[in-house]
Enzyme design. Structure first.
Site, PDB file in Angstrom:
ATOM      1  N   ARG A 157      -7.620   3.848 -74.448  1.00 47.17           N
ATOM      2  CA  ARG A 157      -7.869   5.250 -73.994  1.00 47.17           C
ATOM      3  C   ARG A 157      -7.672   5.436 -72.826  1.00 47.17           C
ATOM      4  O   ARG A 157      -8.053   6.459 -71.992  1.00 47.17           O
ATOM      5  CB  ARG A 157      -9.132   5.586 -74.489  1.00 47.17           C
ATOM      6  CG  ARG A 157      -9.359   6.746 -75.473  1.00 47.17           C
ATOM      7  CD  ARG A 157     -10.774   6.875 -75.711  1.00 47.17           C
ATOM      8  NE  ARG A 157     -11.236   8.035 -76.254  1.00 47.17           N
ATOM      9  CZ  ARG A 157     -11.432   7.931 -77.538  1.00 47.17           C
ATOM     10  NH1 ARG A 157     -11.317   7.346 -78.493  1.00 47.17           N
ATOM     11  NH2 ARG A 157     -12.007   9.194 -78.069  1.00 47.17           N
ATOM     12  N   LYS A 204      -6.542  11.830 -86.171  1.00 49.09           N
ATOM     13  CA  LYS A 204      -6.195  10.372 -86.245  1.00 49.09           C
ATOM     14  C   LYS A 204      -7.289   9.674 -87.239  1.00 49.09           C
ATOM     15  O   LYS A 204      -6.689   8.892 -87.916  1.00 49.09           O
ATOM     16  CB  LYS A 204      -6.945   9.610 -84.782  1.00 49.09           C
ATOM     17  CG  LYS A 204      -6.248  10.153 -83.632  1.00 49.09           C
ATOM     18  CD  LYS A 204      -6.435   9.715 -82.051  1.00 49.09           C
ATOM     19  CE  LYS A 204      -7.869   9.893 -81.931  1.00 49.09           C
ATOM     20  NZ  LYS A 204      -8.532  11.425 -81.756  1.00 49.09           N
ATOM     21  N   ARG A 242     -14.588  16.062 -73.496  1.00 49.72           N
ATOM     22  CA  ARG A 242     -13.810  14.862 -74.284  1.00 49.72           C
ATOM     23  C   ARG A 242     -12.393  15.475 -74.093  1.00 49.72           C
ATOM     24  O   ARG A 242     -11.555  14.477 -73.861  1.00 49.72           O
ATOM     25  CB  ARG A 242     -14.212  14.798 -75.751  1.00 49.72           C
ATOM     26  CG  ARG A 242     -15.603  13.985 -75.777  1.00 49.72           C
ATOM     27  CD  ARG A 242     -16.363  14.000 -77.347  1.00 49.72           C
ATOM     28  NE  ARG A 242     -15.291  13.926 -78.368  1.00 49.72           N
ATOM     29  CZ  ARG A 242     -15.364  14.434 -79.632  1.00 49.72           C
ATOM     30  NH1 ARG A 242     -16.271  15.561 -79.903  1.00 49.72           N
ATOM     31  NH2 ARG A 242     -14.747  13.997 -80.403  1.00 49.72           N
ATOM     32  N   ARG A 280     -15.942  20.062 -88.307  1.00 46.47           N
ATOM     33  CA  ARG A 280     -15.803  18.678 -89.008  1.00 46.47           C
ATOM     34  C   ARG A 280     -17.124  18.128 -89.427  1.00 46.47           C
ATOM     35  O   ARG A 280     -18.132  18.262 -88.840  1.00 46.47           O
ATOM     36  CB  ARG A 280     -15.504  17.817 -87.810  1.00 46.47           C
ATOM     37  CG  ARG A 280     -15.597  16.355 -87.996  1.00 46.47           C
ATOM     38  CD  ARG A 280     -14.706  15.508 -87.221  1.00 46.47           C
ATOM     39  NE  ARG A 280     -15.221  15.186 -86.046  1.00 46.47           N
ATOM     40  CZ  ARG A 280     -14.328  14.293 -85.214  1.00 46.47           C
ATOM     41  NH1 ARG A 280     -13.445  13.860 -85.461  1.00 46.47           N
ATOM     42  NH2 ARG A 280     -14.975  14.213 -83.878  1.00 46.47           N
ATOM     43  N   ARG A 339     -21.309  15.360 -85.930  1.00 43.71           N
ATOM     44  CA  ARG A 339     -21.341  14.617 -84.775  1.00 43.71           C
ATOM     45  C   ARG A 339     -21.887  15.271 -83.849  1.00 43.71           C
ATOM     46  O   ARG A 339     -21.756  16.387 -83.201  1.00 43.71           O
ATOM     47  CB  ARG A 339     -20.369  13.944 -84.298  1.00 43.71           C
ATOM     48  CG  ARG A 339     -19.955  12.648 -85.058  1.00 43.71           C
ATOM     49  CD  ARG A 339     -18.332  11.977 -84.514  1.00 43.71           C
ATOM     50  NE  ARG A 339     -17.978  12.129 -83.445  1.00 43.71           N
ATOM     51  CZ  ARG A 339     -16.732  11.817 -83.021  1.00 43.71           C
ATOM     52  NH1 ARG A 339     -16.097  11.125 -84.121  1.00 43.71           N
ATOM     53  NH2 ARG A 339     -16.561  11.539 -81.786  1.00 43.71           N
TER      54      ARG A 339
END
Ligand code: ADP
Ligand code: ADP
Ligand code: ZN
Length: 213
Positions: free
Chosen positions: A88, A13, A170, A126, A159
């Site tokens: 969400r 996203k 998550r 990431r 992160r």
């Protein structure tokens, strides 16, 4: 043009939101980035959100809904926006619809689909720019110089909530709370599903094609 990007953590996203917004001539934001900005600045909202974000569960709606509706009401967003990470859950979607009722509502909800196995590969590798939030991947989309952003030279970081335990939570939260939005928006006939496992440029083209329909 008001566009929402839906999809599990790691679907791409953030990678796609800025490019899509540039192509459409509108602004973009990610609710997660707005929350992390509050944490960096040490605001009350940021302090409140931190323990939820560390665990990978949703920050309460009474924090996220006003934060995002403030953002969409700002003059910069008057031409439209691409929003990533909000809504969400159903309560956020209902609040969002109410907020946008006199602005024509959402035009497109684009859901980016990626298998769980691939999400784990993406999140574990990431790296993000501290300055402009651009996403990189050590294997799939590496920066030209190690730990430095190609676009702005900012320092890259990983992160805390991309640790395996938080990622597991998550993904569960996505399946339980966010995935029901697919039914919610299918009813409103504005939802398109996009294959997120294709290369980045191909996903970008598919998203552009979906908003041109
Ligand atoms: P990703 O897209 O990689 O899953 P985000 O940056 O969107 O991650 O979100 C990180 C964290 O921020 C979430 O785990 C959650 O705690 C919080 N968050 C972001 N957006 C929302 C939202 N709309 N409602 C509640 N919590 C949110
Ligand atoms: P999200 O915002 O949905 O959590 P990101 O845009 O941050 O996801 O992407 C997660 C990771 O996957 C990043 O490291 C990014 O570079 C990488 N990535 C994004 N799209 C693709 C793709 N189509 N193919 C391979 N890797 C991708
Ligand atoms: Zn940068």
């Amino acid at each position: 043009m008001k566009v929402v990007l839906l999809g599990p953590p790691g679907a791409g996203k953030g990678t796609q939101a800025g490019r899509l917004a540039d192509s459409l001539g509108v602004t973009n934001a990610a609710s997660g980035d707005l929350l992390r900005e509050h944490q960096r600045k040490g605001t009350e909202l940021g302090k409140l959100a931190r323990p939820y974000m560390e665990r990978g569960v949703l920050v309460p709606d009474d924090v996220t809904i006003p934060m995002v509706t403030d953002w969409i009401s700002a003059p910069e967003q008057s031409k439209g926006f691409v929003l990533d990470g909000f809504p969400r859950n159903i309560a956020q979607a209902e609040a969002f619809d109410a907020e946008l009722a006199d602005k024509g509502g959402i035009d497109h909800v684009l859901c980016i689909n990626v298998s769980e196995e691939e999400l784990l590969r993406r999140l574990s590798g990431r790296w993000l720019c501290r300055n402009c939030q651009s996403a990189y991947h050590e294997e799939f989309s590496p920066p030209q110089k190690a730990e430095e952003c190609d676009r702005c030279g900012g320092k890259l970081y990983q992160r805390d909530d991309d640790r395996p335990e938080a990622v597991k939570t998550r993904i569960e939260v996505y399946l339980n709370e966010t995935e029901p939005l697919i039914g919610y928006y299918s009813d409103a006939s504005i939802l398109r599903k996009i294959d997120g496992e294709a290369p980045i440029d191909e996903v970008a083209r598919a998203l552009m094609a979906a908003v041109r329909i």
